[in-house]
Scaffold this motif. Structure first.
Motif, PDB file in Angstrom:
ATOM      1  N   HIS A 134      16.789  17.790  53.906  1.00 50.43           N
ATOM      2  CA  HIS A 134      15.751  18.842  53.300  1.00 50.43           C
ATOM      3  C   HIS A 134      15.301  18.756  52.032  1.00 50.43           C
ATOM      4  O   HIS A 134      14.322  19.392  51.612  1.00 50.43           O
ATOM      5  N   LYS A 136      12.973  17.320  49.107  1.00 48.45           N
ATOM      6  CA  LYS A 136      11.522  17.007  49.024  1.00 48.45           C
ATOM      7  C   LYS A 136      11.486  15.921  47.829  1.00 48.45           C
ATOM      8  O   LYS A 136      12.254  15.892  46.950  1.00 48.45           O
ATOM      9  N   THR A 162      10.499  14.170  53.465  1.00 50.60           N
ATOM     10  CA  THR A 162      11.553  14.827  53.288  1.00 50.60           C
ATOM     11  C   THR A 162      12.982  14.290  53.811  1.00 50.60           C
ATOM     12  O   THR A 162      12.702  13.754  54.767  1.00 50.60           O
ATOM     13  N   CYS A 208      13.159  11.874  43.960  1.00 58.52           N
ATOM     14  CA  CYS A 208      13.613  13.136  44.523  1.00 58.52           C
ATOM     15  C   CYS A 208      14.108  14.134  43.510  1.00 58.52           C
ATOM     16  O   CYS A 208      14.906  13.769  42.594  1.00 58.52           O
TER      17      CYS A 208
END
Length: 249
Positions: A134, A136, A162, A208
């Protein structure tokens, strides 16, 4: 339109020509670390030191490839372009083209890049931590923008993706352990698979939470059953990068 749809996986996946699917064009020179690698195929990489670029081992460097820093467009030369040939290409010693394990490669440039408003260094992560599901992330590249087309993008594009749990990535609806998505890999996809990396995006950095975490390895452009797979910059890989650069082995 991530970078993932590597052409490289001809043995593992059907041939497909694709690039950053959907996504959006980035404002020129806002991703100063991006390196355009032009050989028989187009790949991407990240400038991690003035004379070193990190990319994917499966990128074909036959012929006389060149590395272009400061590029935005692929269709014409730009005033901020810095063009280098490759002095030495060093793939990870454990690279396995069937499983994509160790799909990393260091390129030593034949000169040192000049830092400008269009060219800058992407810092390696301080730790080789895993990236949780999860999270991003975003990935940029010049890969194809449509499934089943072999044209590369004329401008640098970026997609938001994601991170997906490896258990899901390995299940029967996804990769089904062929190949195995292991702890040294990150699985990530976009909205219903629409945002993805693609052909020509191989080697692009996965960012990320503003940290460089992975390198685009393989996938099937924009196919939600085959999300993009990135090589995680683990402690082991980071140590290899640092030792290689220090000793230029």
């Amino acid at each position: 339109t991530l970078l993932i749809s590597l052409w490289i996986t001809l043995l593992v996946f059907p041939v497909s020509c694709e690039g950053i699917i959907r996504g959006k064009e980035v404002p020129p020179h806002t991703r100063r670390y991006m390196a355009l690698i032009e050989g028989l195929k187009v790949c991407a990489g990240a400038l991690i030191k003035e004379n070193w670029v990190l990319t994917a081992a499966h990128c074909d460097l036959k012929g006389n490839p060149r590395v272009i820093l400061g590029a935005h467009s692929t269709s014409h030369k730009e005033k901020y372009d810095q063009v280098f040939s490759i002095k030495k290409a060093i793939p990870h010693p454990c690279f396995n083209p069937q499983t994509f394990e160790g799909d990393l490669q260091l390129l030593q440039l034949d000169g040192k890049a000049t830092m400008t408003k269009a060219v800058g260094i992407l810092r390696l992560p301080k730790t080789g931590d895993d990236v949780k599901p999860h999270t991003k992330c975003h990935v940029a590249g010049w890969g194809s923008t449509k499934k089943d087309t072999c044209k590369i993008s004329s401008a640098l594009r970026e997609a938001n993706v994601t991170v997906i749990d490896r258990k899901i990535c390995n299940d029967a609806q996804h990769y089904n352990f062929n190949p195995v998505i292991d702890l040294s890999m990150i699985c990530a996809g976009g909205r219903k698979g629409e945002d993805d990396s693609c052909e020509g995006d191989s080697g692009s950095p996965l960012i990320c939470d503003n940290v460089f975490r992975g390198v685009t390895s393989f996938g099937k452009c924009g196919n939600p059953q085959k999300p993009g797979i990135y090589i995680l910059l683990t402690k082991k890989y980071l140590n290899w990068i640092k030792k290689t650069i220090a000793g230029a082995i």
